[in-house]
Scaffold this motif. Structure first.
Motif, short mmCIF file in Angstrom:
data_model
loop_
_atom_site.label_atom_id
_atom_site.label_comp_id
_atom_site.label_asym_id
_atom_site.label_seq_id
_atom_site.Cartn_x
_atom_site.Cartn_y
_atom_site.Cartn_z
N ALA A 2 0.82 -1.21 0.00
CA ALA A 2 0.00 0.00 0.00
C ALA A 2 0.86 1.26 0.00
CB ALA A 2 -0.93 -0.01 1.21
N GLU A 36 -8.42 5.03 -3.16
CA GLU A 36 -9.29 3.86 -3.18
C GLU A 36 -8.48 2.57 -3.33
OE1 GLU A 36 -9.68 6.55 -4.96
OE2 GLU A 36 -11.56 7.43 -4.18
N ALA A 37 -7.47 2.61 -4.19
CA ALA A 37 -6.62 1.43 -4.40
C ALA A 37 -5.89 1.06 -3.12
CB ALA A 37 -5.63 1.68 -5.53
N LYS A 81 -6.75 1.74 -0.04
CA LYS A 81 -7.70 1.21 0.93
C LYS A 81 -8.11 -0.22 0.59
CE LYS A 81 -9.85 5.57 2.41
NZ LYS A 81 -11.10 6.36 2.43
N GLU A 82 -8.29 -0.52 -0.69
CA GLU A 82 -8.67 -1.87 -1.08
C GLU A 82 -7.57 -2.88 -0.75
OE1 GLU A 82 -10.43 -2.51 -4.94
OE2 GLU A 82 -11.15 -0.43 -5.01
N VAL A 83 -6.32 -2.49 -0.99
CA VAL A 83 -5.20 -3.39 -0.68
C VAL A 83 -5.14 -3.63 0.83
CG1 VAL A 83 -2.67 -3.54 -0.58
CG2 VAL A 83 -3.81 -2.91 -2.72
N ALA A 114 -7.50 -3.71 2.83
CA ALA A 114 -8.68 -4.43 3.28
C ALA A 114 -8.62 -5.93 3.02
CB ALA A 114 -9.93 -3.86 2.61
N VAL A 115 -7.69 -6.39 2.16
CA VAL A 115 -7.59 -7.82 1.88
C VAL A 115 -6.62 -8.46 2.88
CG1 VAL A 115 -8.17 -7.54 -0.55
CG2 VAL A 115 -5.76 -7.48 0.15
N ALA A 133 -4.29 -9.09 -3.28
CA ALA A 133 -3.94 -7.72 -3.66
C ALA A 133 -3.61 -7.59 -5.14
CB ALA A 133 -2.77 -7.22 -2.82
N ILE A 159 -6.26 -6.19 -7.58
CA ILE A 159 -6.46 -4.76 -7.32
C ILE A 159 -5.38 -3.94 -8.01
CG2 ILE A 159 -6.62 -2.99 -5.52
CD1 ILE A 159 -7.47 -5.30 -3.60
N ARG A 188 -6.10 -3.90 -11.66
CA ARG A 188 -7.28 -3.08 -12.01
C ARG A 188 -6.94 -1.60 -12.04
NH1 ARG A 188 -11.02 -2.25 -8.11
NH2 ARG A 188 -10.47 -4.28 -7.17
N TYR A 189 -6.02 -1.18 -11.19
CA TYR A 189 -5.64 0.23 -11.15
C TYR A 189 -4.39 0.53 -12.00
CZ TYR A 189 -9.08 1.23 -7.49
OH TYR A 189 -10.25 1.41 -6.79
#
Length: 371
Positions: free
Chosen positions: A280, A291-292, A294-296, A298-299, A305, A308, A311-312
Protein backbone atom coordinates in the motif's frame (compact mmCIF):
# COMPACT_ATOMS: atom_id res chain seq x y z
CA UNK A 1 4.42 -27.46 37.77
CA UNK A 2 2.51 -26.93 34.54
CA UNK A 3 3.58 -28.97 31.52
CA UNK A 4 4.68 -25.80 29.76
CA UNK A 5 7.11 -25.08 32.63
CA UNK A 6 8.75 -28.51 32.56
CA UNK A 7 12.23 -28.65 31.05
CA UNK A 8 12.25 -30.27 27.63
CA UNK A 9 13.62 -33.81 27.56
CA UNK A 10 16.86 -34.33 25.66
CA UNK A 11 17.39 -37.22 23.24
CA UNK A 12 20.23 -39.02 21.52
CA UNK A 13 21.56 -38.51 18.01
CA UNK A 14 21.60 -41.05 15.20
CA UNK A 15 25.36 -41.21 15.71
CA UNK A 16 24.93 -42.23 19.33
CA UNK A 17 22.40 -44.86 18.30
CA UNK A 18 24.73 -46.31 15.67
CA UNK A 19 27.66 -46.41 18.11
CA UNK A 20 25.61 -48.08 20.83
CA UNK A 21 24.20 -50.62 18.38
CA UNK A 22 27.72 -51.42 17.16
CA UNK A 23 29.01 -51.92 20.69
CA UNK A 24 26.05 -54.18 21.48
CA UNK A 25 26.78 -56.16 18.32
CA UNK A 26 30.36 -56.89 19.44
CA UNK A 27 29.17 -57.85 22.90
CA UNK A 28 26.59 -60.19 21.33
CA UNK A 29 29.38 -61.90 19.37
CA UNK A 30 31.12 -62.35 22.73
CA UNK A 31 27.98 -63.97 24.12
CA UNK A 32 26.69 -60.98 26.09
CA UNK A 33 23.14 -60.08 25.04
CA UNK A 34 22.66 -56.93 27.07
CA UNK A 35 19.82 -54.42 27.27
CA UNK A 36 21.86 -51.26 27.84
CA UNK A 37 25.31 -49.98 26.86
CA UNK A 38 27.44 -46.95 27.55
CA UNK A 39 29.14 -44.97 24.77
CA UNK A 40 31.34 -41.89 24.91
CA UNK A 41 30.40 -38.70 23.08
CA UNK A 42 32.99 -36.68 21.12
CA UNK A 43 33.15 -34.35 24.15
CA UNK A 44 33.92 -37.23 26.51
CA UNK A 45 30.44 -37.49 28.05
CA UNK A 46 29.22 -40.99 28.94
CA UNK A 47 25.80 -41.71 27.41
CA UNK A 48 23.58 -44.63 28.42
CA UNK A 49 21.58 -46.17 25.57
CA UNK A 50 18.90 -48.91 25.67
CA UNK A 51 19.36 -51.82 23.27
CA UNK A 52 16.21 -53.43 21.86
CA UNK A 53 17.73 -56.41 20.04
CA UNK A 54 21.01 -58.23 19.57
CA UNK A 55 21.97 -61.35 17.68
CA UNK A 56 25.01 -63.34 16.64
CA UNK A 57 25.86 -63.61 12.94
CA UNK A 58 28.68 -65.37 11.11
CA UNK A 59 31.88 -63.67 12.21
CA UNK A 60 30.22 -61.04 14.35
CA UNK A 61 26.98 -59.64 15.70
CA UNK A 62 24.11 -57.19 15.19
CA UNK A 63 22.63 -54.62 17.52
CA UNK A 64 19.52 -52.45 17.24
CA UNK A 65 18.57 -49.19 18.95
CA UNK A 66 15.30 -47.26 18.68
CA UNK A 67 16.07 -43.58 18.18
CA UNK A 68 14.76 -41.41 21.03
CA UNK A 69 14.83 -37.72 20.13
CA UNK A 70 13.44 -36.58 23.46
CA UNK A 71 11.10 -33.63 23.02
CA UNK A 72 12.68 -32.67 19.71
CA UNK A 73 10.39 -32.99 16.64
CA UNK A 74 13.00 -35.06 14.81
CA UNK A 75 11.98 -36.99 11.71
CA UNK A 76 14.06 -39.96 12.93
CA UNK A 77 12.37 -40.25 16.31
CA UNK A 78 11.28 -43.86 16.88
CA UNK A 79 13.12 -45.38 13.92
CA UNK A 80 15.26 -48.50 14.13
CA UNK A 81 19.01 -47.97 13.76
CA UNK A 82 20.99 -51.15 13.26
CA UNK A 83 24.71 -51.85 13.26
CA UNK A 84 26.16 -55.08 11.94
CA UNK A 85 29.75 -55.75 12.97
CA UNK A 86 31.93 -58.40 11.31
CA UNK A 87 35.37 -58.99 12.79
CA UNK A 88 38.48 -59.07 10.61
CA UNK A 89 42.13 -60.00 11.09
CA UNK A 90 43.27 -56.57 9.90
CA UNK A 91 43.45 -54.15 12.87
CA UNK A 92 41.32 -51.32 11.46
CA UNK A 93 37.70 -50.32 11.75
CA UNK A 94 35.83 -49.66 8.51
CA UNK A 95 32.40 -48.03 8.55
CA UNK A 96 29.94 -48.64 5.73
CA UNK A 97 26.44 -47.49 4.79
CA UNK A 98 23.77 -50.17 4.83
CA UNK A 99 20.10 -49.94 3.88
CA UNK A 100 18.63 -46.49 4.39
CA UNK A 101 21.91 -44.69 5.06
CA UNK A 102 22.81 -42.22 2.34
CA UNK A 103 25.92 -41.79 0.22
CA UNK A 104 27.48 -38.39 -0.48
CA UNK A 105 27.43 -37.46 -4.19
CA UNK A 106 28.29 -33.74 -4.10
CA UNK A 107 31.37 -31.97 -2.72
CA UNK A 108 31.21 -29.39 0.03
CA UNK A 109 30.06 -31.52 2.97
CA UNK A 110 31.99 -32.85 5.96
CA UNK A 111 32.29 -36.24 4.23
CA UNK A 112 33.99 -36.85 0.88
CA UNK A 113 32.08 -37.74 -2.29
CA UNK A 114 31.42 -41.47 -2.51
CA UNK A 115 31.59 -41.99 1.24
CA UNK A 116 28.69 -43.01 3.49
CA UNK A 117 26.82 -39.99 4.87
CA UNK A 118 28.15 -40.63 8.36
CA UNK A 119 29.65 -37.46 9.78
CA UNK A 120 33.02 -37.25 11.59
CA UNK A 121 31.50 -37.08 15.09
CA UNK A 122 29.47 -40.28 14.71
CA UNK A 123 32.41 -42.00 12.98
CA UNK A 124 34.58 -41.24 15.99
CA UNK A 125 31.89 -42.50 18.39
CA UNK A 126 31.38 -45.74 16.44
CA UNK A 127 35.12 -46.35 16.13
CA UNK A 128 35.69 -45.81 19.84
CA UNK A 129 32.73 -47.95 20.90
CA UNK A 130 33.85 -50.87 18.73
CA UNK A 131 37.54 -50.53 19.60
CA UNK A 132 36.71 -50.82 23.31
CA UNK A 133 35.37 -54.34 22.79
CA UNK A 134 37.60 -55.80 20.06
CA UNK A 135 40.12 -58.49 20.94
CA UNK A 136 43.73 -57.40 20.51
CA UNK A 137 44.89 -57.54 16.89
CA UNK A 138 41.36 -57.67 15.48
CA UNK A 139 39.54 -55.15 13.32
CA UNK A 140 35.97 -54.83 12.17
CA UNK A 141 33.66 -53.79 9.37
CA UNK A 142 30.68 -51.88 10.75
CA UNK A 143 27.61 -51.52 8.54
CA UNK A 144 25.00 -49.04 9.76
CA UNK A 145 21.42 -49.36 8.50
CA UNK A 146 18.15 -47.45 8.96
CA UNK A 147 15.43 -49.61 7.38
CA UNK A 148 13.06 -46.63 6.94
CA UNK A 149 15.83 -44.26 5.97
CA UNK A 150 15.34 -43.96 2.24
CA UNK A 151 11.65 -43.11 2.61
CA UNK A 152 12.30 -40.57 5.36
CA UNK A 153 15.17 -38.92 3.48
CA UNK A 154 12.73 -37.60 0.88
CA UNK A 155 11.37 -35.30 3.62
CA UNK A 156 14.78 -33.81 4.45
CA UNK A 157 17.34 -31.58 2.71
CA UNK A 158 19.43 -34.64 1.78
CA UNK A 159 18.32 -34.72 -1.90
CA UNK A 160 19.31 -31.05 -2.24
CA UNK A 161 22.66 -31.65 -0.53
CA UNK A 162 23.40 -34.57 -2.85
CA UNK A 163 23.00 -37.33 -0.27
CA UNK A 164 21.27 -40.22 -2.01
CA UNK A 165 19.84 -43.51 -0.82
CA UNK A 166 18.90 -42.56 2.70
CA UNK A 167 19.46 -40.47 5.79
CA UNK A 168 22.63 -39.04 7.26
CA UNK A 169 24.16 -40.27 10.51
CA UNK A 170 24.81 -37.01 12.31
CA UNK A 171 25.43 -35.45 15.72
CA UNK A 172 28.39 -33.45 16.96
CA UNK A 173 27.67 -33.94 20.67
CA UNK A 174 25.82 -37.25 20.73
CA UNK A 175 22.87 -35.53 22.44
CA UNK A 176 19.76 -34.08 20.81
CA UNK A 177 18.81 -30.75 22.36
CA UNK A 178 15.12 -29.97 21.75
CA UNK A 179 15.05 -28.20 18.38
CA UNK A 180 15.86 -24.53 18.61
CA UNK A 181 15.44 -21.98 15.88
CA UNK A 182 19.22 -21.59 15.78
CA UNK A 183 19.68 -25.30 15.15
CA UNK A 184 17.24 -25.23 12.25
CA UNK A 185 18.89 -22.13 10.77
CA UNK A 186 22.28 -23.80 10.98
CA UNK A 187 20.93 -26.91 9.26
CA UNK A 188 20.20 -24.81 6.16
CA UNK A 189 23.73 -23.43 5.79
CA UNK A 190 25.45 -26.54 4.30
CA UNK A 191 23.43 -25.92 1.11
CA UNK A 192 25.65 -22.90 0.49
CA UNK A 193 28.88 -24.88 0.83
CA UNK A 194 27.59 -27.46 -1.65
CA UNK A 195 26.77 -24.75 -4.21
CA UNK A 196 30.21 -23.23 -3.73
CA UNK A 197 31.97 -26.59 -4.00
CA UNK A 198 30.22 -27.17 -7.34
CA UNK A 199 31.92 -24.05 -8.70
CA UNK A 200 29.19 -21.41 -8.45
CA UNK A 201 29.93 -17.85 -7.35
CA UNK A 202 26.28 -16.89 -7.84
CA UNK A 203 23.58 -18.50 -5.73
CA UNK A 204 19.77 -18.41 -5.80
CA UNK A 205 17.88 -18.09 -2.53
CA UNK A 206 14.26 -19.29 -2.56
CA UNK A 207 12.28 -18.94 0.68
CA UNK A 208 10.35 -22.16 0.02
CA UNK A 209 9.99 -25.24 -2.15
CA UNK A 210 7.43 -23.58 -4.45
CA UNK A 211 9.88 -20.85 -5.41
CA UNK A 212 12.68 -23.38 -5.72
CA UNK A 213 10.63 -25.55 -8.08
CA UNK A 214 9.57 -22.55 -10.19
CA UNK A 215 13.15 -21.34 -10.52
CA UNK A 216 14.37 -24.76 -11.64
CA UNK A 217 11.48 -26.24 -13.60
CA UNK A 218 10.01 -23.19 -15.29
CA UNK A 219 12.99 -20.90 -15.72
CA UNK A 220 15.75 -23.46 -16.11
CA UNK A 221 18.02 -22.20 -13.37
CA UNK A 222 20.47 -25.00 -12.50
CA UNK A 223 19.12 -26.96 -9.55
CA UNK A 224 22.62 -27.10 -8.07
CA UNK A 225 22.60 -23.30 -7.64
CA UNK A 226 19.21 -22.99 -5.92
CA UNK A 227 18.82 -23.38 -2.16
CA UNK A 228 15.96 -22.93 0.28
CA UNK A 229 16.24 -20.29 2.99
CA UNK A 230 12.94 -20.97 4.77
CA UNK A 231 12.10 -17.80 6.73
CA UNK A 232 15.74 -17.06 7.48
CA UNK A 233 16.75 -14.88 4.55
CA UNK A 234 18.98 -12.63 6.65
CA UNK A 235 20.80 -15.58 8.19
CA UNK A 236 21.45 -17.10 4.78
CA UNK A 237 22.64 -13.77 3.33
CA UNK A 238 25.14 -13.49 6.17
CA UNK A 239 26.41 -17.00 5.51
CA UNK A 240 26.65 -16.36 1.77
CA UNK A 241 29.12 -13.62 2.70
CA UNK A 242 31.03 -15.97 5.03
CA UNK A 243 31.36 -18.54 2.25
CA UNK A 244 32.62 -15.92 -0.20
CA UNK A 245 29.69 -15.99 -2.60
CA UNK A 246 29.70 -13.10 -5.06
CA UNK A 247 26.06 -12.55 -5.99
CA UNK A 248 22.69 -13.68 -4.68
CA UNK A 249 19.43 -13.89 -6.60
CA UNK A 250 16.39 -13.69 -4.33
CA UNK A 251 13.63 -15.63 -6.06
CA UNK A 252 10.26 -15.97 -4.43
CA UNK A 253 6.58 -15.22 -4.05
CA UNK A 254 5.40 -11.68 -3.49
CA UNK A 255 4.29 -12.54 0.05
CA UNK A 256 7.88 -13.25 1.16
CA UNK A 257 9.82 -10.83 -1.01
CA UNK A 258 7.70 -7.82 -0.09
CA UNK A 259 8.80 -8.31 3.52
CA UNK A 260 12.43 -8.04 2.46
CA UNK A 261 11.47 -4.85 0.60
CA UNK A 262 10.54 -3.35 3.97
CA UNK A 263 13.68 -4.60 5.73
CA UNK A 264 12.25 -7.75 7.31
CA UNK A 265 14.78 -10.60 7.13
CA UNK A 266 13.05 -13.16 9.36
CA UNK A 267 9.87 -13.62 7.35
CA UNK A 268 7.72 -15.81 9.60
CA UNK A 269 4.38 -14.06 10.05
CA UNK A 270 4.64 -14.20 13.84
CA UNK A 271 7.92 -12.30 13.74
CA UNK A 272 6.81 -9.50 11.41
CA UNK A 273 4.09 -9.01 8.85
CA UNK A 274 3.89 -5.77 6.93
CA UNK A 275 3.12 -7.23 3.52
CA UNK A 276 -0.03 -5.33 2.68
CA UNK A 277 1.12 -2.16 4.40
CA UNK A 278 4.31 -2.21 2.34
CA UNK A 279 2.45 -2.75 -0.92
CA UNK A 280 0.00 0.00 0.00
CA UNK A 281 2.80 2.42 0.86
CA UNK A 282 4.59 1.90 -2.44
CA UNK A 283 1.34 2.15 -4.37
CA UNK A 284 0.61 5.45 -2.68
CA UNK A 285 4.14 6.73 -3.25
CA UNK A 286 3.78 5.99 -6.95
CA UNK A 287 0.49 7.75 -7.50
CA UNK A 288 -2.16 5.14 -6.82
CA UNK A 289 -5.54 6.60 -5.89
CA UNK A 290 -6.63 6.42 -2.27
CA UNK A 291 -9.29 3.86 -3.18
CA UNK A 292 -6.62 1.43 -4.40
CA UNK A 293 -4.62 1.84 -1.21
CA UNK A 294 -7.70 1.21 0.93
CA UNK A 295 -8.67 -1.87 -1.08
CA UNK A 296 -5.20 -3.39 -0.68
CA UNK A 297 -5.28 -2.77 3.06
CA UNK A 298 -8.68 -4.43 3.28
CA UNK A 299 -7.59 -7.82 1.88
CA UNK A 300 -5.73 -10.49 3.83
CA UNK A 301 -3.23 -11.92 1.32
CA UNK A 302 -0.84 -10.61 -1.29
CA UNK A 303 -2.48 -12.89 -3.88
CA UNK A 304 -5.75 -11.03 -3.20
CA UNK A 305 -3.94 -7.72 -3.66
CA UNK A 306 -2.72 -8.61 -7.16
CA UNK A 307 -6.10 -8.16 -8.97
CA UNK A 308 -6.46 -4.76 -7.32
CA UNK A 309 -3.03 -3.72 -8.52
CA UNK A 310 -3.93 -4.91 -12.03
CA UNK A 311 -7.28 -3.08 -12.01
CA UNK A 312 -5.64 0.23 -11.15
CA UNK A 313 -2.85 -0.28 -13.72
CA UNK A 314 -0.18 -0.13 -11.02
CA UNK A 315 1.81 -3.26 -11.93
CA UNK A 316 4.98 -1.19 -12.16
CA UNK A 317 5.08 -1.34 -8.38
CA UNK A 318 6.41 -4.90 -8.54
CA UNK A 319 9.68 -3.80 -10.14
CA UNK A 320 10.04 -1.11 -7.50
CA UNK A 321 9.49 -3.70 -4.76
CA UNK A 322 12.08 -5.98 -6.38
CA UNK A 323 14.61 -3.16 -6.55
CA UNK A 324 13.87 -2.25 -2.96
CA UNK A 325 14.31 -5.85 -1.78
CA UNK A 326 17.71 -6.00 -3.44
CA UNK A 327 18.77 -2.67 -1.92
CA UNK A 328 17.66 -3.69 1.57
CA UNK A 329 19.41 -7.08 1.26
CA UNK A 330 22.67 -5.46 0.20
CA UNK A 331 22.37 -2.97 3.07
CA UNK A 332 21.77 -5.89 5.45
CA UNK A 333 25.21 -7.36 4.60
CA UNK A 334 26.89 -3.95 4.36
CA UNK A 335 27.43 -4.23 0.63
CA UNK A 336 29.43 -7.46 0.83
CA UNK A 337 27.09 -9.09 -1.74
CA UNK A 338 25.46 -8.00 -4.97
CA UNK A 339 21.77 -8.93 -4.82
CA UNK A 340 19.07 -9.15 -7.48
CA UNK A 341 15.42 -10.01 -6.91
CA UNK A 342 12.64 -11.80 -8.81
CA UNK A 343 9.04 -11.69 -7.59
CA UNK A 344 6.68 -14.44 -8.80
CA UNK A 345 3.09 -15.57 -8.33
CA UNK A 346 2.17 -18.97 -6.92
CA UNK A 347 1.73 -20.14 -10.52
CA UNK A 348 5.25 -19.01 -11.38
CA UNK A 349 4.52 -15.93 -13.45
CA UNK A 350 7.08 -13.19 -12.96
CA UNK A 351 5.57 -10.01 -11.52
CA UNK A 352 8.72 -7.96 -11.22
CA UNK A 353 12.49 -8.15 -11.33
CA UNK A 354 15.39 -5.76 -11.32
CA UNK A 355 18.33 -5.39 -13.68
CA UNK A 356 20.72 -7.22 -11.38
CA UNK A 357 18.34 -10.19 -11.37
CA UNK A 358 18.45 -10.24 -15.16
CA UNK A 359 22.25 -10.25 -15.07
CA UNK A 360 22.53 -13.03 -12.46
CA UNK A 361 19.80 -15.11 -14.11
CA UNK A 362 21.43 -14.67 -17.49
CA UNK A 363 24.79 -15.77 -16.10
CA UNK A 364 23.11 -18.88 -14.70
CA UNK A 365 21.52 -19.59 -18.09
CA UNK A 366 17.87 -19.11 -17.20
CA UNK A 367 15.12 -19.21 -19.80
CA UNK A 368 13.32 -15.94 -19.23
CA UNK A 369 9.92 -15.75 -20.94
CA UNK A 370 9.38 -12.01 -20.44
CA UNK A 371 11.07 -9.05 -22.10
Amino acid sequence: MDDKDKPMRKGITTGTCAAAAAKAAILAWQGQHISIVEVISPQGVTLTVPIVETKIITGGGCGTVIKDSGDDPDITNGVRIESKVVLTDKPEIIIKAGQGVGTVTKPGLAVAVGEPAINPGPRAMITRAVAECLPEGKGAVVTVSIPEGEKLAARTLNPILGIVGGLSIIGTTGIVEPMSEEAFKDSLVPQISVVQALGYNDIVFAPGKIGQDIAINRYGIPAAAVVQTSNFIGHMLENAVKYGMRRVLLFGHLGKIVKVSSGIFHTHNRMADARLETIAAYLAANGAPQEAVKEVLAVTTTEAAMPIIDRYNMTGVYQILAERASARAMRYVFGDLTVGTVIVTLKGDILGLDQTAREIGGHLGWKLDIK
